[in-house]
Design a protein around this motif. Structure first.
Motif, PDB file in Angstrom:
ATOM      1  N   ARG A   5       3.884  40.154 -80.220  1.00  0.00           N
ATOM      2  CA  ARG A   5       3.207  38.994 -80.811  1.00  0.00           C
ATOM      3  C   ARG A   5       1.787  39.362 -81.240  1.00  0.00           C
ATOM      4  N   ALA A   6       1.129  40.195 -80.450  1.00  0.00           N
ATOM      5  CA  ALA A   6      -0.221  40.632 -80.815  1.00  0.00           C
ATOM      6  C   ALA A   6      -0.187  41.425 -82.107  1.00  0.00           C
ATOM      7  N   GLU A   7       0.807  42.299 -82.222  1.00  0.00           N
ATOM      8  CA  GLU A   7       0.933  43.118 -83.426  1.00  0.00           C
ATOM      9  C   GLU A   7       1.262  42.245 -84.637  1.00  0.00           C
ATOM     10  N   ILE A   8       2.115  41.264 -84.458  1.00  0.00           N
ATOM     11  CA  ILE A   8       2.453  40.341 -85.546  1.00  0.00           C
ATOM     12  C   ILE A   8       1.200  39.587 -85.990  1.00  0.00           C
ATOM     13  N   PHE A   9       0.421  39.088 -85.014  1.00  0.00           N
ATOM     14  CA  PHE A   9      -0.817  38.378 -85.341  1.00  0.00           C
ATOM     15  C   PHE A   9      -1.778  39.313 -86.085  1.00  0.00           C
ATOM     16  N   ARG A  10      -1.921  40.533 -85.558  1.00  0.00           N
ATOM     17  CA  ARG A  10      -2.844  41.489 -86.178  1.00  0.00           C
ATOM     18  C   ARG A  10      -2.435  41.786 -87.621  1.00  0.00           C
ATOM     19  N   GLU A  11      -1.154  42.071 -87.836  1.00  0.00           N
ATOM     20  CA  GLU A  11      -0.680  42.390 -89.186  1.00  0.00           C
ATOM     21  C   GLU A  11      -0.825  41.203 -90.136  1.00  0.00           C
ATOM     22  N   ALA A  12      -0.587  40.010 -89.638  1.00  0.00           N
ATOM     23  CA  ALA A  12      -0.654  38.819 -90.486  1.00  0.00           C
ATOM     24  C   ALA A  12      -2.090  38.450 -90.855  1.00  0.00           C
ATOM     25  N   ASN A  13      -3.053  38.844 -90.015  1.00  0.00           N
ATOM     26  CA  ASN A  13      -4.424  38.383 -90.218  1.00  0.00           C
ATOM     27  C   ASN A  13      -5.446  39.471 -90.483  1.00  0.00           C
ATOM     28  N   GLU A  14      -5.030  40.723 -90.491  1.00  0.00           N
ATOM     29  CA  GLU A  14      -6.022  41.790 -90.612  1.00  0.00           C
ATOM     30  C   GLU A  14      -6.794  41.764 -91.929  1.00  0.00           C
ATOM     31  N   GLY A  21      -9.377  37.202 -89.126  1.00  0.00           N
ATOM     32  CA  GLY A  21      -9.464  38.632 -89.425  1.00  0.00           C
ATOM     33  C   GLY A  21     -10.221  39.393 -88.352  1.00  0.00           C
ATOM     34  N   LEU A  22     -11.291  38.785 -87.861  1.00  0.00           N
ATOM     35  CA  LEU A  22     -12.062  39.412 -86.785  1.00  0.00           C
ATOM     36  C   LEU A  22     -11.214  39.531 -85.518  1.00  0.00           C
ATOM     37  N   LEU A  23     -10.486  38.477 -85.199  1.00  0.00           N
ATOM     38  CA  LEU A  23      -9.643  38.508 -84.003  1.00  0.00           C
ATOM     39  C   LEU A  23      -8.530  39.545 -84.156  1.00  0.00           C
ATOM     40  N   ALA A  24      -8.006  39.689 -85.355  1.00  0.00           N
ATOM     41  CA  ALA A  24      -6.995  40.724 -85.613  1.00  0.00           C
ATOM     42  C   ALA A  24      -7.596  42.110 -85.371  1.00  0.00           C
ATOM     43  N   ALA A  25      -8.817  42.327 -85.829  1.00  0.00           N
ATOM     44  CA  ALA A  25      -9.494  43.608 -85.610  1.00  0.00           C
ATOM     45  C   ALA A  25      -9.741  43.845 -84.127  1.00  0.00           C
ATOM     46  N   ILE A  26     -10.097  42.789 -83.411  1.00  0.00           N
ATOM     47  CA  ILE A  26     -10.335  42.893 -81.965  1.00  0.00           C
ATOM     48  C   ILE A  26      -9.055  43.296 -81.242  1.00  0.00           C
ATOM     49  N   ILE A  27      -7.945  42.723 -81.648  1.00  0.00           N
ATOM     50  CA  ILE A  27      -6.658  43.088 -81.049  1.00  0.00           C
ATOM     51  C   ILE A  27      -6.348  44.558 -81.339  1.00  0.00           C
ATOM     52  N   GLY A  28      -6.618  44.998 -82.561  1.00  0.00           N
ATOM     53  CA  GLY A  28      -6.396  46.399 -82.915  1.00  0.00           C
ATOM     54  C   GLY A  28      -7.253  47.341 -82.084  1.00  0.00           C
ATOM     55  N   ALA A  73      -5.374  30.613 -79.310  1.00  0.00           N
ATOM     56  CA  ALA A  73      -4.995  30.517 -77.896  1.00  0.00           C
ATOM     57  C   ALA A  73      -3.975  31.596 -77.549  1.00  0.00           C
ATOM     58  N   GLU A  74      -3.003  31.781 -78.401  1.00  0.00           N
ATOM     59  CA  GLU A  74      -1.979  32.798 -78.171  1.00  0.00           C
ATOM     60  C   GLU A  74      -2.589  34.206 -78.232  1.00  0.00           C
ATOM     61  N   ALA A  75      -3.424  34.445 -79.228  1.00  0.00           N
ATOM     62  CA  ALA A  75      -4.051  35.763 -79.365  1.00  0.00           C
ATOM     63  C   ALA A  75      -4.972  36.064 -78.182  1.00  0.00           C
ATOM     64  N   LEU A  76      -5.692  35.066 -77.711  1.00  0.00           N
ATOM     65  CA  LEU A  76      -6.574  35.271 -76.563  1.00  0.00           C
ATOM     66  C   LEU A  76      -5.779  35.548 -75.288  1.00  0.00           C
TER      67      LEU A  76
END
Length: 128
Positions: A5-14, A21-28, A73-76
């Motif tokens: 799910r983190a990877e899906i969020f990152r890819e969808a928002n990077e 976009g910032l949160l996607a970068a943080i996950i990466g 919330a999910e990404a956090l």
């Protein structure tokens, strides 16, 4: 499941501007930190942590917009889980360091007890 799910969020928002976009970068970056920690590359983890904190400050400089609240919330939740894994890897690394230093102390006949001084330092650092 959570990392997927983190990877899906990152890819969808990077490539999205602003907080998503910032949160996607943080996950990466957090994923990179986990990989570096697993490889015992703590300098890299430290460098990435500085970058990650700067992005976190930017990401949450303003309140999260209501339309992002569910996805944030999910990404956090994923980030918290990843941080728990990082913390666990750090605990193992600290334990290995203490064992190594104790063994070195025994082998050299040193009267100093590195585990006592390091243990105190670690207790102080964790309390901060």
């Amino acid at each position: 499941m959570m990392f997927e799910r983190a990877e899906i969020f990152r890819e969808a928002n990077e490539r999205v501007a602003g907080p998503p976009g910032l949160l996607a970068a943080i996950i990466g970056i957090t994923s990179e930190m986990l990989a570096a920690a697993q490889a015992n590359e703590w300098e890299s983890v430290t460098t990435d942590e500085v970058r990650r904190r700067a992005l976190l400050d930017q990401c949450f400089a303003e309140p999260v917009k209501p339309e992002y609240s569910e996805v944030f919330a999910e990404a956090l939740a994923v980030l918290l889980h990843m941080n728990e894994e990082l913390t666990e890897l750090l605990r193992f690394a600290k334990g290995d360091l203490l064992k190594s230093m104790e063994l070195k102390s025994v082998n050299t006949g040193s009267s100093q007890t590195p585990s006592r001084s390091i243990g105190h330092y670690l207790d102080v650092k964790e309390a901060e």
